[in-house]
Design a protein around this motif. Sequence first.
Motif, PDB file in Angstrom:
ATOM      1  N   LEU A   1       0.848  -1.203   0.000  1.00 37.42           N
ATOM      2  CA  LEU A   1       0.000   0.000   0.000  1.00 37.42           C
ATOM      3  C   LEU A   1       0.881   1.250   0.000  1.00 37.42           C
ATOM      4  O   LEU A   1       0.583   2.238  -0.676  1.00 37.42           O
ATOM      5  N   VAL A   2       1.986   1.197   0.742  1.00 44.09           N
ATOM      6  CA  VAL A   2       2.927   2.322   0.752  1.00 44.09           C
ATOM      7  C   VAL A   2       3.655   2.406  -0.580  1.00 44.09           C
ATOM      8  O   VAL A   2       3.787   3.487  -1.167  1.00 44.09           O
ATOM      9  N   GLN A   3       4.120   1.278  -1.072  1.00 44.89           N
ATOM     10  CA  GLN A   3       4.894   1.262  -2.311  1.00 44.89           C
ATOM     11  C   GLN A   3       4.081   1.804  -3.490  1.00 44.89           C
ATOM     12  O   GLN A   3       4.609   2.523  -4.350  1.00 44.89           O
ATOM     13  N   MET A   4       2.781   1.528  -3.494  1.00 43.09           N
ATOM     14  CA  MET A   4       1.924   1.953  -4.592  1.00 43.09           C
ATOM     15  C   MET A   4       1.319   3.335  -4.371  1.00 43.09           C
ATOM     16  O   MET A   4       0.518   3.800  -5.183  1.00 43.09           O
TER      17      MET A   4
ATOM     18  N   TYR B   1      -0.707   4.433  -1.964  1.00 42.96           N
ATOM     19  CA  TYR B   1      -1.998   4.554  -1.294  1.00 42.96           C
ATOM     20  C   TYR B   1      -1.825   5.114   0.113  1.00 42.96           C
ATOM     21  O   TYR B   1      -2.696   5.826   0.625  1.00 42.96           O
ATOM     22  N   ALA B   2      -0.697   4.777   0.735  1.00 42.97           N
ATOM     23  CA  ALA B   2      -0.400   5.263   2.085  1.00 42.97           C
ATOM     24  C   ALA B   2       0.976   5.908   2.097  1.00 42.97           C
ATOM     25  O   ALA B   2       1.808   5.664   1.223  1.00 42.97           O
ATOM     26  N   ASP B   3       1.208   6.745   3.103  1.00 40.93           N
ATOM     27  CA  ASP B   3       2.465   7.488   3.192  1.00 40.93           C
ATOM     28  C   ASP B   3       3.525   6.769   4.010  1.00 40.93           C
ATOM     29  O   ASP B   3       4.722   7.033   3.853  1.00 40.93           O
ATOM     30  N   GLY B   4       3.109   5.883   4.902  1.00 36.54           N
ATOM     31  CA  GLY B   4       4.053   5.186   5.745  1.00 36.54           C
ATOM     32  C   GLY B   4       3.386   4.033   6.446  1.00 36.54           C
ATOM     33  O   GLY B   4       2.159   3.852   6.367  1.00 36.54           O
ATOM     34  N   LEU B   5       4.191   3.220   7.132  1.00 35.92           N
ATOM     35  CA  LEU B   5       3.690   2.014   7.788  1.00 35.92           C
ATOM     36  C   LEU B   5       4.313   1.880   9.158  1.00 35.92           C
ATOM     37  O   LEU B   5       5.499   2.162   9.360  1.00 35.92           O
ATOM     38  N   LEU B   6       3.510   1.394  10.104  1.00 39.18           N
ATOM     39  CA  LEU B   6       3.985   1.079  11.445  1.00 39.18           C
ATOM     40  C   LEU B   6       3.523  -0.335  11.795  1.00 39.18           C
ATOM     41  O   LEU B   6       2.328  -0.641  11.727  1.00 39.18           O
ATOM     42  N   GLY B   7       4.469  -1.197  12.118  1.00 43.11           N
ATOM     43  CA  GLY B   7       4.139  -2.581  12.459  1.00 43.11           C
ATOM     44  C   GLY B   7       5.079  -3.103  13.516  1.00 43.11           C
ATOM     45  O   GLY B   7       5.996  -2.408  13.950  1.00 43.11           O
ATOM     46  N   GLY B   8       4.868  -4.349  13.908  1.00 37.85           N
ATOM     47  CA  GLY B   8       5.782  -4.984  14.840  1.00 37.85           C
ATOM     48  C   GLY B   8       5.225  -5.238  16.219  1.00 37.85           C
ATOM     49  O   GLY B   8       5.921  -5.789  17.071  1.00 37.85           O
ATOM     50  N   ALA B   9       3.976  -4.841  16.481  1.00 39.95           N
ATOM     51  CA  ALA B   9       3.382  -5.104  17.789  1.00 39.95           C
ATOM     52  C   ALA B   9       3.261  -6.610  18.027  1.00 39.95           C
ATOM     53  O   ALA B   9       3.365  -7.091  19.154  1.00 39.95           O
TER      54      ALA B   9
END
Length: 323
Positions: free
Chosen positions: A109-112, A114-122
């Motif tokens: 979604l970020v690469q294309m 659609y979104a500006d950034g990603l937060l994960g890892g919880a």
Amino acid sequence: MISSLIGKIKGKRIRIVFTEGSDSRVLKAAVRLHEEGILNPVLLGNRAEIFGCAKASGVNVDGMEMLDPYEYKELPEMITKMVELRKGKMDADTCHKLLLQTNYFGTMLVQMGYADGLLGGATYSTADTVRPALQLIKARPGHSLVSSCFILLKNGRQLVMGDCSININPNTDELVEITLQTASTVRQFGIEPKVGLLSYSTYGSAKGESVAKVQEASERLKRMPLDFEVDGEMQFDCCVSDEVAKLKAPHSSVAGSVNTFIFPNIDAGNIGYKIAARLGGYEAIGPILQGLNAPINDLSRGCNEEEVYKMAIVTAAQKGMNI
């Protein structure tokens, strides 16, 4: 620092995807960010699970954006794009299976765009957050690696430590790049970097392979036309104590006042920042990933709601300030 970052990003409608939309810590933080108008959260995962978690957590997710990879109508287009990006390393079936996982789905979604950034890892490991970013977002032009840093806050004091979570045993070239990336991040977040390259030796007081590596990195950096101060190799006490600095490095421009610490390997870095957080009482914000084409950040699996909230603001700020 966080208040300053909020002032810079609020109203810009920066869209950040959260890979674990049904985790209560993530959900509570995302709702706060949405209600305060700081950024636009996109919750990834099964809608029923997200609504169930919201009910159990006592928060209202009405009006918030949610995306489920199993229901995403543009998934075929995403699969085609991912196959193209992987350049023969993954076929369509493999990409399809991976894109049903929210870490890969969110990264695409970020690469294309659609979104500006990603937060994960919880709930994902660091590797499971970083791997899709390296495969699909990739390193920024001019960067040969991706690194990380932590910002540590206590009573108005701001320290930065890198690399504590990505590069296991960086060589001299990699230490130089980690230093440059970390100094850039530090400055973008409003801190003037005074960088110390850490070792168990100060100016040759001890010998060893690690010492030689840090010495060479320091020498290379000093030959560069830098706009920040750097010194090393130095022991930690020499970096932070004026008294020790006068004895061990009396002519250093940063000894005794270092605010940006570069560790020789991940063992030292990971142990060091956790000692500062757990015993020193510092609040650790990070890891903040550096050197990627887009803001992708990792959470500790032991994170709490407040840490998710602040890391989301940092991620949006990286987009807003093009870090």
